[in-house]
Write an enzyme that holds these catalytic residues in place. Sequence first.
Site, short mmCIF file in Angstrom:
data_model
loop_
_atom_site.label_atom_id
_atom_site.label_comp_id
_atom_site.label_asym_id
_atom_site.label_seq_id
_atom_site.Cartn_x
_atom_site.Cartn_y
_atom_site.Cartn_z
N GLY A 174 0.82 -1.21 0.00
CA GLY A 174 0.00 0.00 0.00
C GLY A 174 0.85 1.25 0.00
O GLY A 174 2.06 1.19 -0.23
N ASN A 175 0.21 2.38 0.24
CA ASN A 175 0.95 3.64 0.30
C ASN A 175 0.33 4.54 1.36
O ASN A 175 -0.65 4.18 1.99
CB ASN A 175 0.98 4.31 -1.07
CG ASN A 175 -0.41 4.64 -1.59
OD1 ASN A 175 -1.11 5.47 -1.02
ND2 ASN A 175 -0.84 3.96 -2.65
N ARG A 176 0.92 5.71 1.56
CA ARG A 176 0.55 6.57 2.68
C ARG A 176 -0.59 7.54 2.40
O ARG A 176 -0.85 8.44 3.20
CB ARG A 176 1.77 7.37 3.14
CG ARG A 176 2.86 6.52 3.74
CD ARG A 176 4.03 7.40 4.17
NE ARG A 176 5.15 6.59 4.63
CZ ARG A 176 5.26 6.11 5.87
NH1 ARG A 176 4.33 6.37 6.76
NH2 ARG A 176 6.31 5.38 6.19
N SER A 177 -1.25 7.40 1.27
CA SER A 177 -2.34 8.34 0.98
C SER A 177 -3.47 8.20 2.01
O SER A 177 -3.90 7.10 2.31
CB SER A 177 -2.89 8.06 -0.42
OG SER A 177 -4.02 8.86 -0.65
#
Length: 233
Positions: A29-32
Site C-alpha cells: 500500500g501507500n501513505r495516501s
Amino acid sequence: DYQMPLAGRTVTITAGGTREPLDPVRFLGNRSSGKQGVALAVAARNAGATVRFVAAHMEVPPPAGVEVVRVETALQLREAALEAANGSDVVIMSAAVADFRPAEISDTKIKKRDDTADPVITLVRNPDILQELVEQRNGGAGGAPQLIVGFAAETGDSQGGVLAYAEAKLQRKGCDLLVVNHVGTDKVFGQDSNSVVILSRSGAEPQEASGTKTEVSDAIISRISFELNHVSP
Ligand code: C5P
C-alpha cells in the site's frame, strides 16, 4: 453562476491509496489518507457539481452528497474510473495508484518456513489510468471536451527541480492540469494542510496554492471552473 460555477457539470474524482494484495491478509500500500480527494469532492459538490467519487483505501469517510464507488486495487480503480469518466465534464485523478502489483496473489497466507529460501516478490506494472483517460477522452453532457486533471507527488531536493520534472510529466501524460505536490513522509500524507503548484498544458503561468486541504481544493476547483468556462479547446 458566480456561486455555483460547476452547476450542471459532472465531476469524477478518484481518491485514497490502492492496496495490492499479496495473499489473503497482506498487501502493498501507500501513505495516501484520501483527505485531499475528500476535500476536492466537497469543493466540487459545493460548487454545484454532481460528483462521482471513486474511493480506494482512505483514513477518512467519503463526504455526504456524492455518489461513492469503493475499490481496493489499481485494476479495480481503473475499471471504476473509466466507467465514471464516461459522461463526466471533469476527471480528477487524485488517488495514489500503485505503479506495480505483485505478479501473483497467493490463495493462502504465505508461510514462514525454515526449510525454504526467503520469499521474493515479483512485481508487474499496473496500467497508467491517467494516460488511458487521456486516450479515451470524452466529454460531459454539454459536448465540450473533458478536462482531465492529474496529480504528481514528487520527492526532490529543490522546488525548481521538482517543477521541471513535473512539467515534463504534464507533457508526457497529456492531461490539462497537473497538481504538483512536493512530498516526503513528514509532509502532505495524512496532514491537514498542503502546498501545491498547478501546471497547465495550455501554457498559463504555474499557480501556487497553499493552506488547508480545503483551501487548496477550493483553489483547484476554481481553476477547473475557470478552464471550463473561459478556455476554449
Ligand atoms: O506517474 P505518476 O504516478 O507520478 O503520476 C501520478 C498521476 O497519475 C496521478 O494523477 C495518479 O492518480 C495517476 N496514476 C494513474 N495510474 C497509475 C499511476 C498513477 O492514473 N498506475
